[in-house]
Design an enzyme around this catalytic site. Structure first.
Site, PDB file in Angstrom:
ATOM      1  N   CYS A  36       0.822  -1.220   0.000  1.00 20.31           N
ATOM      2  CA  CYS A  36       0.000   0.000   0.000  1.00 20.31           C
ATOM      3  C   CYS A  36       0.853   1.266   0.000  1.00 20.31           C
ATOM      4  CB  CYS A  36      -0.926   0.019   1.210  1.00 20.31           C
ATOM      5  SG  CYS A  36      -1.964  -1.425   1.329  1.00 20.31           S
ATOM      6  N   HIS A  55      -2.749   7.091   3.316  1.00 19.80           N
ATOM      7  CA  HIS A  55      -3.293   5.865   2.714  1.00 19.80           C
ATOM      8  C   HIS A  55      -4.620   5.568   3.406  1.00 19.80           C
ATOM      9  CE1 HIS A  55      -4.043   1.849   1.588  1.00 19.80           C
ATOM     10  NE2 HIS A  55      -3.585   1.297   2.689  1.00 19.80           N
ATOM     11  N   ASN A 112     -10.381   0.266   1.148  1.00 16.45           N
ATOM     12  CA  ASN A 112      -8.925   0.304   1.005  1.00 16.45           C
ATOM     13  C   ASN A 112      -8.542  -0.177  -0.397  1.00 16.45           C
ATOM     14  OD1 ASN A 112      -6.178  -0.188   1.090  1.00 16.45           O
ATOM     15  ND2 ASN A 112      -6.213  -1.209   3.088  1.00 16.45           N
TER      16      ASN A 112
HETATM   17  O1  UT7 Z   1      -3.560  -1.234   3.811  1.00 18.25           O
HETATM   18  C1  UT7 Z   1      -3.063  -1.673   5.033  1.00 18.25           C
HETATM   19  C2  UT7 Z   1      -3.710  -2.920   5.411  1.00 18.25           C
HETATM   20  N1  UT7 Z   1      -4.570  -3.123   6.452  1.00 18.25           N
HETATM   21  C3  UT7 Z   1      -4.950  -2.344   7.486  1.00 18.25           C
HETATM   22  O2  UT7 Z   1      -4.610  -1.230   7.652  1.00 18.25           O
HETATM   23  C4  UT7 Z   1      -5.852  -2.981   8.493  1.00 18.25           C
HETATM   24  C5  UT7 Z   1      -5.408  -2.761   9.908  1.00 18.25           C
HETATM   25  N2  UT7 Z   1      -6.327  -3.369  10.864  1.00 18.25           N
HETATM   26  C6  UT7 Z   1      -7.592  -2.929  11.061  1.00 18.25           C
HETATM   27  O3  UT7 Z   1      -7.997  -1.967  10.437  1.00 18.25           O
HETATM   28  C7  UT7 Z   1      -8.440  -3.623  12.087  1.00 18.25           C
HETATM   29  O4  UT7 Z   1      -7.646  -4.489  12.862  1.00 18.25           O
HETATM   30  C8  UT7 Z   1      -9.638  -4.397  11.467  1.00 18.25           C
HETATM   31  C9  UT7 Z   1     -10.645  -3.433  10.885  1.00 18.25           C
HETATM   32  C10 UT7 Z   1      -9.141  -5.341  10.397  1.00 18.25           C
HETATM   33  C11 UT7 Z   1     -10.351  -5.229  12.551  1.00 18.25           C
HETATM   34  O5  UT7 Z   1     -10.831  -4.392  13.576  1.00 18.25           O
HETATM   35  P1  UT7 Z   1     -10.606  -4.800  15.093  1.00 18.25           P
HETATM   36  O6  UT7 Z   1     -11.267  -3.788  15.925  1.00 18.25           O
HETATM   37  O7  UT7 Z   1      -9.111  -4.963  15.248  1.00 18.25           O
HETATM   38  O8  UT7 Z   1     -11.367  -6.156  15.218  1.00 18.25           O
HETATM   39  P2  UT7 Z   1     -10.792  -7.591  15.618  1.00 18.25           P
HETATM   40  O9  UT7 Z   1      -9.986  -8.158  14.502  1.00 18.25           O
HETATM   41  O10 UT7 Z   1     -10.126  -7.482  16.950  1.00 18.25           O
HETATM   42  O11 UT7 Z   1     -12.128  -8.413  15.753  1.00 18.25           O
HETATM   43  C12 UT7 Z   1     -13.082  -8.102  16.753  1.00 18.25           C
HETATM   44  C13 UT7 Z   1     -14.302  -8.995  16.531  1.00 18.25           C
HETATM   45  C14 UT7 Z   1     -13.978 -10.465  16.338  1.00 18.25           C
HETATM   46  O12 UT7 Z   1     -14.988 -11.222  16.957  1.00 18.25           O
HETATM   47  P3  UT7 Z   1     -14.702 -11.987  18.319  1.00 18.25           P
HETATM   48  O13 UT7 Z   1     -13.565 -12.913  18.023  1.00 18.25           O
HETATM   49  O14 UT7 Z   1     -14.325 -10.913  19.295  1.00 18.25           O
HETATM   50  O15 UT7 Z   1     -15.998 -12.649  18.605  1.00 18.25           O
HETATM   51  C15 UT7 Z   1     -14.086 -10.635  14.837  1.00 18.25           C
HETATM   52  O16 UT7 Z   1     -14.440 -11.957  14.471  1.00 18.25           O
HETATM   53  O17 UT7 Z   1     -14.992  -8.561  15.362  1.00 18.25           O
HETATM   54  C16 UT7 Z   1     -15.212  -9.698  14.518  1.00 18.25           C
HETATM   55  N3  UT7 Z   1     -15.223  -9.264  13.144  1.00 18.25           N
HETATM   56  C17 UT7 Z   1     -16.342  -8.900  12.497  1.00 18.25           C
HETATM   57  N4  UT7 Z   1     -17.618  -8.818  12.889  1.00 18.25           N
HETATM   58  C18 UT7 Z   1     -18.521  -8.402  12.006  1.00 18.25           C
HETATM   59  C19 UT7 Z   1     -14.171  -9.152  12.292  1.00 18.25           C
HETATM   60  N5  UT7 Z   1     -14.604  -8.728  11.092  1.00 18.25           N
HETATM   61  C20 UT7 Z   1     -15.939  -8.562  11.197  1.00 18.25           C
HETATM   62  C21 UT7 Z   1     -16.936  -8.136  10.303  1.00 18.25           C
HETATM   63  N6  UT7 Z   1     -18.208  -8.067  10.750  1.00 18.25           N
HETATM   64  N7  UT7 Z   1     -16.650  -7.796   9.026  1.00 18.25           N
END
Ligand code: UT7
Length: 326
Positions: free
Chosen positions: A118, A253, A283
């Site tokens: 990215c 980004h 993204n």
């Molecule tokens: O271009 C550069 C590349 N990437 C990035 O910049 C991404 C960087 N990371 C992020 O932006 C965040 O970590 C995410 C948006 C990917 C995830 O957000 P988070 O607040 O870190 O969520 P998490 O991964 O800690 O997940 C929390 C919960 C989980 O459920 P449990 O295990 O607590 O029951 C996930 O399974 O949210 C769940 N979850 C969802 N729920 C509904 C993850 N994705 C989804 C979804 N819808 N799409």
């Protein structure tokens, strides 16, 4: 400020996103997610998704054609094509830049890809400027283009809600006077985190039969991103004796609204200093900054003479930024 006298400037910006728009509601019919979760965790509402027939090079060619038309430049004046992409038409050879060159019928000129995830567009801008400074190249296309939908696992809610397709392009040109629009750039990478964000197949380490889908340790990338967005901005300010008050816009980004908000908080500034359009496009990796720049120009938010900072992070893990006197 660094006063680099390379007399290279960004003559224009073009962008293209495929017409098909997919909303959070649309996705919630396919995977266990909701508009509320996606928007509150990322700021994303929609993303544009390319058709099965269109590849990354097609998106890029559309962006280039709109740019050349806007600038009134004959494509024969273009001396080089540099493409930042993580989702090239092919996993190895040929470079996507060569495929785009073929589609533009521009045989003979320089064409190559930059693999910096990215952060690719930020890297490519600096590479293009440096190349032009040391050569007689007068016009170079710097492209960020991605078809991330092709490497997305559409059954994985952790990743499929985050990405979109699109392309953006900058035309770097030489001026007659000594005005240089590039003030400074910093490019970094932390290879120890290479496995935090990757497409694990399609390369020489590939095991036959593996799906070509993107893998991401979201939490690790989030923590890394917040830290480096702040660090890169401070590094660029300090290197150039600038203060945040002297910066008209920070163009980050577009990965996650919360990353940008957290970085703004750590810098002690209002998030309105950061341009954000992630809501519409999600993204788009290396394409996100040129798509943002194009939208800023179309909305009269970016004017000649303004000082902006671009800042990015991504697979590699790479990170970096440019100070640009628009
Ligand atoms: O271009 C550069 C590349 N990437 C990035 O910049 C991404 C960087 N990371 C992020 O932006 C965040 O970590 C995410 C948006 C990917 C995830 O957000 P988070 O607040 O870190 O969520 P998490 O991964 O800690 O997940 C929390 C919960 C989980 O459920 P449990 O295990 O607590 O029951 C996930 O399974 O949210 C769940 N979850 C969802 N729920 C509904 C993850 N994705 C989804 C979804 N819808 N799409």
């Amino acid at each position: 400020m660094n006063d680099r006298k390379t007399n290279i400037y960004i003559q224009g910006i073009g962008s293209y996103v495929p017409p098909k728009s997919v909303s959070n509601q649309d996705l919630s019919k396919k995977v266990d997610t909701s508009d509320e979760w996606i928007f509150s965790h990322t700021g994303i509402k929609n993303r544009h998704i390319a058709s099965a027939e269109d590849s990354t090079s097609d998106l890029a060619v559309n962006a280039v054609n709109s740019l050349l038309e806007k600038c009134g430049l004959d494509k024969k004046a273009v001396g080089g094509i540099i493409v930042a992409t993580a989702t090239g038409d092919y996993p190895g050879f040929p470079s996507t830049a060569c495929v785009i060159q073929d589609k533009l019928a521009l045989d003979g000129i320089m064409a190559f890809d930059v693999a910096a995830g990215c952060t690719g567009f930020i890297y490519a801008l600096n590479i293009a400027e440096s190349l032009m400074a040391g050569s007689s190249l007068d016009n170079v296309l710097v492209i960020g283009a991605e078809k991330l939908s092709a490497v997305t696992d559409w059954s994985d809610r952790n990743t499929c809600v985050l990405f979109g397709d699109g392309a953006g392009v900058a035309l770097l040109s030489r001026r007659d006077d000594d005005y240089s629009c590039f003030v400074d750039s910093v490019l970094h990478a932390r290879g120890s985190g290479f496995d935090k964000l990757m497409i694990p197949s399609g390369g020489t380490k590939d095991k036959h039969g593996e799906a070509r889908n993107l893998y991401m340790d979201g939490r690790a990338v989030y923590t890394f991103a917040v830290r480096v967005v702040k660090d890169v901005i401070i590094e660029l300010l300090e290197r150039n004796n600038l203060t945040l008050d002297q910066i008209d816009w920070i163009v980050p980004h577009q990965a996650n609204m919360r990353i940008i908000q957290a970085a703004a908080k750590r810098l002690g500034i209002d998030e309105s200093k950061f341009f954000m359009n992630i809501g519409q496009y999600a993204n788009t990796s290396a394409a996100s900054i040129p798509i943002a720049l194009n939208e800023m120009i179309e909305n009269n938010l970016l004017e000649r003479g303004m000082t902006i900072i671009t800042v990015g992070f991504g697979a590699g893990l790479t990170y970096g930024g440019n100070v640009i006197r628009w």
